[in-house]
Design a protein around this motif. Structure first.
Motif, mmCIF file in Angstrom:
data_model
loop_
_atom_site.group_PDB
_atom_site.id
_atom_site.type_symbol
_atom_site.label_atom_id
_atom_site.label_comp_id
_atom_site.label_asym_id
_atom_site.label_seq_id
_atom_site.Cartn_x
_atom_site.Cartn_y
_atom_site.Cartn_z
ATOM 1 N N ALA A 527 25.377 10.693 -41.385
ATOM 2 C CA ALA A 527 25.404 10.063 -40.023
ATOM 3 C C ALA A 527 26.538 9.645 -39.390
ATOM 4 C CB ALA A 527 24.154 8.863 -40.218
ATOM 5 N N ILE A 528 27.567 9.041 -40.279
ATOM 6 C CA ILE A 528 28.787 8.566 -39.906
ATOM 7 C C ILE A 528 29.471 10.011 -39.012
ATOM 8 C CG2 ILE A 528 31.105 8.201 -40.561
ATOM 9 C CD1 ILE A 528 29.765 6.250 -42.503
ATOM 10 N N GLU A 529 29.397 11.183 -39.636
ATOM 11 C CA GLU A 529 29.840 12.467 -39.293
ATOM 12 C C GLU A 529 29.277 12.657 -37.745
ATOM 13 O OE1 GLU A 529 32.587 14.187 -39.933
ATOM 14 O OE2 GLU A 529 32.774 12.468 -41.587
ATOM 15 N N GLU A 530 27.766 12.444 -37.695
ATOM 16 C CA GLU A 530 27.249 12.850 -36.456
ATOM 17 C C GLU A 530 27.531 11.710 -35.525
ATOM 18 O OE1 GLU A 530 24.117 14.806 -34.560
ATOM 19 O OE2 GLU A 530 25.040 15.212 -36.213
ATOM 20 N N LEU A 531 27.854 10.515 -35.749
ATOM 21 C CA LEU A 531 28.212 9.763 -34.444
ATOM 22 C C LEU A 531 29.879 10.103 -34.107
ATOM 23 C CD1 LEU A 531 27.637 6.014 -36.166
ATOM 24 C CD2 LEU A 531 26.506 7.086 -34.361
ATOM 25 N N ARG A 532 30.647 10.415 -35.125
ATOM 26 C CA ARG A 532 31.975 10.929 -34.521
ATOM 27 C C ARG A 532 31.791 12.105 -33.931
ATOM 28 N NH1 ARG A 532 34.530 9.424 -40.225
ATOM 29 N NH2 ARG A 532 35.653 7.508 -39.626
ATOM 30 N N GLU A 545 33.158 3.983 -33.086
ATOM 31 C CA GLU A 545 34.120 4.193 -34.280
ATOM 32 C C GLU A 545 34.214 2.649 -35.037
ATOM 33 O OE1 GLU A 545 36.550 5.479 -36.860
ATOM 34 O OE2 GLU A 545 35.574 6.633 -35.233
ATOM 35 N N THR A 546 33.719 1.445 -34.100
ATOM 36 C CA THR A 546 33.848 0.144 -34.581
ATOM 37 C C THR A 546 32.776 -0.006 -35.526
ATOM 38 O OG1 THR A 546 34.914 -0.702 -32.564
ATOM 39 C CG2 THR A 546 33.613 -2.174 -34.039
ATOM 40 N N PHE A 547 31.426 0.684 -34.998
ATOM 41 C CA PHE A 547 30.425 0.626 -35.809
ATOM 42 C C PHE A 547 30.591 1.274 -37.394
ATOM 43 C CE2 PHE A 547 25.989 2.104 -37.112
ATOM 44 C CZ PHE A 547 25.469 0.889 -37.547
ATOM 45 N N ILE A 548 31.108 2.494 -37.238
ATOM 46 C CA ILE A 548 31.468 3.322 -38.422
ATOM 47 C C ILE A 548 32.489 2.168 -39.420
ATOM 48 C CG2 ILE A 548 32.910 5.113 -39.582
ATOM 49 C CD1 ILE A 548 32.127 6.892 -36.930
ATOM 50 N N VAL A 550 32.082 -1.009 -39.442
ATOM 51 C CA VAL A 550 31.133 -1.947 -40.317
ATOM 52 C C VAL A 550 30.439 -1.410 -41.289
ATOM 53 C CG1 VAL A 550 29.073 -2.953 -39.523
ATOM 54 C CG2 VAL A 550 31.034 -3.033 -37.990
ATOM 55 N N ILE A 551 30.040 -0.063 -40.894
ATOM 56 C CA ILE A 551 29.135 0.408 -42.144
ATOM 57 C C ILE A 551 30.049 0.784 -43.478
ATOM 58 C CG2 ILE A 551 28.036 2.625 -42.790
ATOM 59 C CD1 ILE A 551 26.407 0.766 -40.892
ATOM 60 N N MET A 552 31.159 1.125 -43.361
ATOM 61 C CA MET A 552 32.039 1.433 -44.340
ATOM 62 C C MET A 552 32.452 0.107 -45.210
ATOM 63 S SD MET A 552 31.981 4.551 -44.471
ATOM 64 C CE MET A 552 33.072 5.024 -45.889
ATOM 65 N N GLU A 553 32.635 -0.882 -44.422
ATOM 66 C CA GLU A 553 33.123 -2.191 -44.947
ATOM 67 C C GLU A 553 31.798 -2.928 -45.436
ATOM 68 O OE1 GLU A 553 34.618 -4.372 -41.460
ATOM 69 O OE2 GLU A 553 36.356 -3.224 -41.295
ATOM 70 N N SER A 554 30.748 -2.639 -45.199
ATOM 71 C CA SER A 554 29.280 -3.044 -45.702
ATOM 72 C C SER A 554 28.502 -2.352 -46.583
ATOM 73 C CB SER A 554 28.691 -3.534 -44.554
ATOM 74 O OG SER A 554 29.181 -4.459 -43.713
ATOM 75 N N LYS A 555 29.294 -1.368 -47.307
ATOM 76 C CA LYS A 555 28.538 -0.511 -48.100
ATOM 77 C C LYS A 555 27.687 -1.045 -49.225
ATOM 78 C CE LYS A 555 31.220 3.756 -48.705
ATOM 79 N NZ LYS A 555 31.984 4.677 -49.562
ATOM 80 N N ASP A 556 28.365 -2.478 -49.872
ATOM 81 C CA ASP A 556 27.486 -3.090 -50.820
ATOM 82 C C ASP A 556 26.278 -3.860 -50.329
ATOM 83 O OD1 ASP A 556 29.267 -2.532 -52.714
ATOM 84 O OD2 ASP A 556 30.460 -4.211 -52.553
ATOM 85 N N ARG A 557 26.197 -3.829 -48.985
ATOM 86 C CA ARG A 557 25.081 -4.698 -48.487
ATOM 87 C C ARG A 557 23.603 -3.505 -48.494
ATOM 88 N NH1 ARG A 557 24.541 -9.027 -44.817
ATOM 89 N NH2 ARG A 557 26.908 -9.390 -45.018
ATOM 90 N N PHE A 558 24.246 -2.370 -48.458
ATOM 91 C CA PHE A 558 22.779 -1.440 -48.052
ATOM 92 C C PHE A 558 22.548 -0.620 -49.325
ATOM 93 C CE2 PHE A 558 25.294 -1.928 -44.290
ATOM 94 C CZ PHE A 558 24.324 -2.568 -43.533
ATOM 95 N N ASP A 559 21.608 0.108 -49.467
ATOM 96 C CA ASP A 559 21.107 0.841 -50.640
ATOM 97 C C ASP A 559 22.210 2.069 -50.809
ATOM 98 O OD1 ASP A 559 19.697 2.251 -52.478
ATOM 99 O OD2 ASP A 559 17.828 1.827 -51.716
ATOM 100 N N LYS A 560 22.794 2.183 -51.893
ATOM 101 C CA LYS A 560 23.844 3.112 -52.290
ATOM 102 C C LYS A 560 23.329 4.388 -52.103
ATOM 103 C CE LYS A 560 26.190 -0.222 -55.195
ATOM 104 N NZ LYS A 560 26.750 -0.667 -56.373
ATOM 105 N N LYS A 561 22.236 4.794 -52.456
ATOM 106 C CA LYS A 561 21.707 6.066 -52.504
ATOM 107 C C LYS A 561 21.839 6.701 -50.991
ATOM 108 C CE LYS A 561 16.861 5.208 -51.902
ATOM 109 N NZ LYS A 561 16.680 6.200 -50.681
#
Length: 564
Positions: A527-532, A545-548, A550-561
């Protein structure tokens, strides 16, 4: 359970009422006899009419009080207190009647038999034997103290037989009552318990919840509700079979029963989902209990759990509180279920308490519009019922929006508008059929045109609420594209309101990473590649890019799979 208990209570009350009425009739005869011992005095003086009428009224009053105490539904403690007072009063009344009608020579000693029978039926063998012992002691004391002095006390010897009758009445009758009570409990367990896990079943859960809410309303106490769902249980069942899955359910049922108090209700709500009712428990205590349950299950070894997506067999837990966050039993269940889904959507193996965006919104709008906002909340619930994806999508978009708002350093007003808009951006789907929302094949052109109407429909729904006008542009334009090829107005670039451009990125990212009826879920990396790839065409490049980040900084918050 209620039908069985009510039928049993009604049958007991019928029997007890008949015995009590009989005892009062005999007691009445004894009372009349107490007015005069010698028939000549009755002829000479005549019993005043008011005394006879008074005696009749007293007996009638006693009966109605007695009947009221057996038919009125009091709580257990109050019933026991009433029965104790009642037994004491009638032991005194019967003792006076016996004493006044001849004491050791009285013909009314059998009156005690009635109270022994009713006590044994109502309270069991133990209480029946106690009443029989007290009654026996009173009668034998009269025989010893008031009987004529003689080498052989004939009255005492005769009354020993009566004492034996008292005890033998209480003992076998009490034993029968115990056997019958055990049988009723067995029936109740078959009716009320889940046969697999040993916890209560779905129907008992609903019956108990209604009763607990009524009780807590009277006592002005809270009720906490915990919903528990086993993470990836279908995956476990598919891997090891339903028999091994049943063992997991049994173990978790045992853990739950051992983690709460005796008065709390643990039930299997359905499938792999459990519910716990915690009367007189506030949110903080409920969270502690829920966290303890989650931790115990996580630390318990289940066969083959190492092959689960999380490497452990875990549960997600949702919590809600009555009356703070729900005003009825239905709302309590729904809000706890909402909190559970939030826990499952974000990383699982966690405890979440219920929060509502619209509850926050009520603090920011005019009081006259609160009813309208409540109606909007109901509409969103209807949409969730039609399309479960929409619920999860909205909850995730709200969470992403909070994170992105902080990253963009939005002011408080814009942050609230973004969150409220994220919560209500799909409200226009209320007018779209369930068949279109859940269609597993690509939509036809006609169906697609219907779906594209939901932003306009959403704006119309919130139009009566003046305080929500700040978010109307988010609802209307969250499907516009940065290159001008979106809908409904084909706005381009910075002509699209800034918060709408923010919501477009968040909304699209979640759509890509969610299972849709017609779309296979992408991983977060895909999905990140699709955003870019779509930056500058579908999305504002800076916001994407700002949202990407956020997602990379918040990995632990979401389901790792989701990242693989």
């Amino acid at each position: 359970m209620n039908n069985i208990e009510d039928n049993k209570r009604n049958q007991i009350n019928d029997i007890v009422s008949a015995v009590k009425l009989s005892s009062l009739l005999f007691a009445g005869i004894g009372i009349f006899k107490c007015f005069s011992i010698e028939s000549s005095k009755i002829v000479q003086n005549m019993i005043p009419m008011y005394m006879i009428i008074s005696a009749i009224l007293v007996l009638a009053l006693i009966y109605f009080i007695w009947a009221f105490s057996t038919t009125k539904k009091f709580n257990l403690k109050r019933i026991k207190r009433i029965q104790l007072i009642e037994n004491s009063i009638f032991i005194i009344i019967f003792s006076i009647i016996i004493f006044r009608s001849g004491a050791y020579a009285s013909e009314y000693k059998f009156l005690f038999l009635f109270i022994i029978i009713t006590t044994t039926i109502q309270s069991g063998m133990k209480h029946g034997i106690i009443i029989a012992t007290i009654s026996s002691a009173i009668i034998l004391t009269m025989d010893i103290v008031y009987a004529p002095k003689a080498p052989i006390n004939q009255y005492f010897e005769n009354d020993l037989i009566l004492v034996g009758v008292f005890l033998l009445t209480a003992w076998p009758l009490g034993f029968y009552v115990k056997v019958e009570s055990d049988y009723i409990k067995k029936l109740q367990s078959l009716v009320n318990e889940d046969g697999l896990t040993g916890v209560y079943n779905h129907r008992f859960f609903h019956d108990s919840l209604r009763e607990k809410i009524i009780s807590c309303e009277e006592e002005n106490k809270p009720i906490s509700m915990i919903f528990i769902d086993i993470d990836y249980f279908k995956y476990y069942n598919d891997l090891y079979g339903h028999q091994q899955g049943d063992e997991v359910l049994k173990t978790i049922g045992t853990i739950l029963k051992n983690s709460v108090n005796k008065e709390d209700i643990v039930a299997r709500y359905g499938g792999e989902e459990f519910a716990v009712i915690l009367p007189d428990t506030n949110e903080e205590d409920a969270v502690n209990i829920a966290e303890s349950i989650r931790s115990k299950i996580e630390s318990t070894y289940f066969k083959g759990e190492e092959n689960q997506p999380n490497g452990k067999l875990t549960v997600s837990i949702g919590i809600s509180i009555y009356p703070d966050k729900a005003k009825s039993d239905i709302e309590l269940i729904k809000s706890a279920d909402d909190a559970l889904y939030r826990a499952k959507f974000f990383n699982k193996n966690r405890v979440e308490t219920y929060t509502s965006i619209l509850d926050e919104l009520k603090n920011d709008i005019d009081e006259k519009h609160i009813d309208l906002v409540t109606s909007i909340k109901t509409l969103i619930s209807v949409i969730n019922a039609k399309d479960r994806y929409t619920y999860g999508h909205v909850e995730r978009v709200v969470t992403y929006s909070r994170l992105l708002a902080d990253k963009l350093k939005l002011n408080e007003r814009d942050k609230k508008d973004l969150i409220y808009g994220a919560y209500m951006h799909d409200i226009g789907k209320i007018n779209i059929s369930k068949e279109i929302l859940n269609k597993k094949m690509p939509l036809s052109n006609e169906e697609w045109e219907i779906l594209k109407q939901h932003p306009l429909n959403g704006v119309e729904i919130i139009k009566p609420v003046k305080s929500l006008q700040n978010i109307s542009h988010l609802i209307l334009h969250h499907h516009e594209r940065y290159d001008g090829k979106g809908y409904p107005d084909n706005l381009k670039g910075e002509d699209i309101p800034f918060l709408a451009r923010v919501l477009t990125v968040v909304d699209s990212f979640d759509a890509m990473t969610s299972n849709r009826p017609y779309n296979k879920r992408k991983t977060y990396e895909e999905a990140i590649e699709e955003l870019r790839a779509c930056s500058g065409t579908q999305f504002d490049p800076a916001i994407a890019e700002t949202f990407i980040e956020v997602i990379m900084e918040s990995k632990d918050r979401f389901d790792k799979k989701y990242f693989y």
